[in-house]
Design a protein around this motif. Structure first.
Motif, short mmCIF file in Angstrom:
data_model
loop_
_atom_site.label_atom_id
_atom_site.label_comp_id
_atom_site.label_asym_id
_atom_site.label_seq_id
_atom_site.Cartn_x
_atom_site.Cartn_y
_atom_site.Cartn_z
N MET A 129 -3.99 38.77 -6.75
CA MET A 129 -2.64 38.63 -6.19
C MET A 129 -2.28 39.87 -5.40
SD MET A 129 -0.59 36.49 -9.06
CE MET A 129 -1.47 37.21 -10.43
N GLY A 185 -2.56 26.03 -11.12
CA GLY A 185 -1.84 24.88 -11.62
C GLY A 185 -1.74 24.75 -13.13
N GLY A 200 -2.88 32.76 -12.07
CA GLY A 200 -2.23 33.68 -11.15
C GLY A 200 -0.82 34.01 -11.59
N MET A 242 5.92 32.09 -5.30
CA MET A 242 5.07 33.23 -4.94
C MET A 242 5.89 34.51 -4.76
SD MET A 242 2.22 31.50 -2.55
CE MET A 242 1.05 32.82 -2.74
N ALA A 284 6.83 35.72 -8.18
CA ALA A 284 5.68 36.29 -8.90
C ALA A 284 5.40 37.70 -8.38
CB ALA A 284 4.46 35.40 -8.72
N LYS A 285 5.52 37.86 -7.08
CA LYS A 285 5.25 39.20 -6.53
C LYS A 285 6.30 40.19 -7.02
CE LYS A 285 3.19 41.09 -2.58
NZ LYS A 285 2.60 40.76 -1.32
C1 LIG Z 1 2.13 36.83 -5.20
C2 LIG Z 1 0.80 36.17 -4.99
C3 LIG Z 1 -0.18 36.80 -4.23
C4 LIG Z 1 -1.43 36.21 -4.05
N1 LIG Z 1 -2.40 36.91 -3.39
C5 LIG Z 1 -3.67 36.45 -3.39
C6 LIG Z 1 -4.74 37.25 -2.90
O1 LIG Z 1 -4.58 38.41 -2.51
N2 LIG Z 1 -5.99 36.69 -2.92
C7 LIG Z 1 -6.24 35.42 -3.38
O2 LIG Z 1 -7.38 34.98 -3.39
N3 LIG Z 1 -5.25 34.65 -3.87
C8 LIG Z 1 -3.98 35.14 -3.91
N4 LIG Z 1 -2.99 34.40 -4.49
C9 LIG Z 1 -3.33 33.08 -5.07
C10 LIG Z 1 -3.68 33.21 -6.56
O3 LIG Z 1 -4.85 33.98 -6.75
C11 LIG Z 1 -3.91 31.83 -7.19
O4 LIG Z 1 -5.04 31.25 -6.56
C12 LIG Z 1 -2.69 30.92 -7.06
O5 LIG Z 1 -1.50 31.62 -7.40
C13 LIG Z 1 -2.81 29.67 -7.93
O6 LIG Z 1 -2.84 30.02 -9.30
P1 LIG Z 1 -1.56 29.81 -10.28
O7 LIG Z 1 -1.14 28.37 -10.15
O8 LIG Z 1 -2.05 30.15 -11.65
O9 LIG Z 1 -0.49 30.75 -9.79
C14 LIG Z 1 -1.71 34.94 -4.63
C15 LIG Z 1 -0.73 34.30 -5.38
C16 LIG Z 1 0.52 34.90 -5.57
C17 LIG Z 1 1.54 34.22 -6.44
#
Ligand SMILES: Cc1cc2nc3c(=O)[nH]c(=O)nc-3n(C[C@H](O)[C@H](O)[C@H](O)COP(=O)(O)O)c2cc1C
Length: 423
Positions: A33, A324, A344, A379, A382-383
């Motif tokens: 992230m 997800g 994530g 997103m 989360a950040k």
């Molecule tokens: C704030 C934020 C930043 C992200 N930055 C990246 C990144 O730098 N590289 C990447 O491959 N995915 C990035 N992602 C995607 C996550 O790695 C992940 O694939 C996505 O959030 C889905 O997973 P989740 O449903 O558990 O959140 C980011 C997601 C978020 C929320």
């Protein structure tokens, strides 16, 4: 299938990688992230992308959170080809000493203090660099990334062989740098529409040379990067790649295409594939089908196609799926299909959630009241949470709906929600 094991026990099983021989203590991967916690200077490139104390303390928190593998947000290899300002950078000429190197050493040492692996996601944005930062991007072909609500992108030119060699050298240098700094491995960012994905996807790769056309040719850049990395690091350095299982677009990667790509990548010495999906043109972090919703993971149906096509050589890369998940049962059930699970946003809501799950303390990921369709809000929040963790604060509680709505209101009003573009 492990019928006699509890979900927590299944998720707590170690995972050993076939090439490096390294073992992650459990099935969890804290997905990359983009943090926006490193230095940035509008003019002086040498002051871009140095780790800050906040960046280090974020990885300390995640290092103590019980994750089998923590993957950093994308680390760039050129100071003026970045997916956003403020992320970590390892320029090709960065020496193995000095404040930047000391910063990366500090990240590695705190992140693995409790036994999980620390892996850096290394990336080149290609055409996905904001035009405020780069007016002359490169890509596989000269196909422009359409403007999105968080930015505009200049028309790229098709990378020359010289550009490609420079990119390969950048990844190889970053790998050597990271290993010397104490990292356990790197993950190539081959998903979400960044440069490697631009080569992998027929939508953005219209080349007629040895880097375009067939699956083997489109995978060539990733394979050559992996080869160059292996030549520069020790045999025990973990090398993984995150790739799209699907792109939901005309000419975009289909699961069948992804299965062939995985076969093309299998001989390149990858320890693992992390399956994701989507790009700036079509975000994919939502459930597209009711059946997928039941299984929680966005891409599990596609993972099945990819796993079925996998050659069983005994050395085949391990496969993680990310995106997800909501419950411990959903996470554990995914292990019927794949080897590991990536999480994530929930890692930002609770940096120690993996440890709590493995110890059987909880049966869901942290609840959120942000509707699934509000991908951008999820997103951005989360950040904010990961930045709060980095500053030693408690992350904002997303189970309370007025909390995140109050946070988002001025961002939406200003119409400049810049952060959510970073994948
Ligand atoms: C704030 C934020 C930043 C992200 N930055 C990246 C990144 O730098 N590289 C990447 O491959 N995915 C990035 N992602 C995607 C996550 O790695 C992940 O694939 C996505 O959030 C889905 O997973 P989740 O449903 O558990 O959140 C980011 C997601 C978020 C929320």
């Amino acid at each position: 299938m492990s019928v006699n094991k509890t979900p927590a026990a299944r998720l707590g099983e170690p995972i050993t990688f076939p090439v490096s021989g390294r073992t992650a203590p459990n099935r969890f991967l804290n997905a990359a992230m983009s943090e926006s916690l490193c230095t940035w200077d509008d003019v002086d490139f040498s002051k871009r992308g140095l780790p800050t104390p906040e960046y280090i303390s974020l990885y300390k928190a995640w290092g103590q959170g019980g994750w089998g593998q923590n993957v950093t947000g994308n680390v760039q290899i050129e100071p003026d080809h970045v997916e956003t300002s403020g992320n970590a950078i390892i320029p090709r000429d960065a020496p193995f000493s000095g404040p930047r190197f000391e910063g990366f050493k500090a990240v590695a040492s705190v992140a693995k203090a409790d036994g999980g692996l620390i892996v850096a996601q290394v990336s080149h944005p290609g055409r996905q660099v904001p035009d405020t930062i780069q007016r002359h991007p490169i890509s596989a072909s000269d196909i422009q990334q359409p403007a999105v609500f968080f930015g505009n992108f200049a028309k790229p030119r098709a990378a020359t062989k010289e550009d490609i060699n420079r990119v390969i050298e950048g990844f190889a240098h970053a790998a050597e740098y990271l290993e010397k700094a104490g990292f356990d491995g790197i993950q190539l960012h081959g998903a979400h529409g960044y440069l490697i994905a631009q080569f992998l996807s027929p939508r953005t790769n219209k080349r007629t040379d040895q880097y375009g056309g067939s699956v083997t040719n489109r995978a060539r850049l990733a394979v050559e990067i992996a080869d160059a990395v292996h030549r520069r690091v020790s045999a025990s350095f973990v090398v993984g790649i995150k790739i799209n299982s699907v792109e939901f677009q005309e000419d975009g990667i289909t699961p069948e295409d992804a299965a062939q790509l995985c076969s093309a990548l299998e001989g390149a010495g990858f320890d693992y594939f992390e399956l994701s999906g989507g790009n700036y043109e079509e975000f994919a972090f939502v459930h597209k089908k009711e059946s997928t919703k039941k299984r929680e993971a966005f891409f599990l149906d596609f993972a099945e196609t990819i796993m079925a096509a996998r050659k069983k050589t005994g050395k085949e890369p391990r496969v993680y799926i990310t995106g997800g998940f909501r419950t411990v049962k959903g996470l554990a059930d995914a292990l019927d299909v794949v080897d590991g699970v990536g999480v994530g946003k929930s890692a930002c809501a609770d940096p120690a959630i993996a440890g709590k799950i493995v110890q059987g303390q909880v049966d869901t990921l942290p609840p959120t009241t942000i509707p699934e369709a509000e991908t951008a809000a999820a997103m951005v929040c989360a950040k904010k949470q990961l930045q709060q963790i980095a500053s030693g604060e408690a992350p904002m509680d997303l189970s309370v709906s007025d909390r995140w709505q109050a946070y988002m209101a001025p961002i939406i009003a200003a119409m400049k929600p810049k952060e959510e573009g970073n994948l």
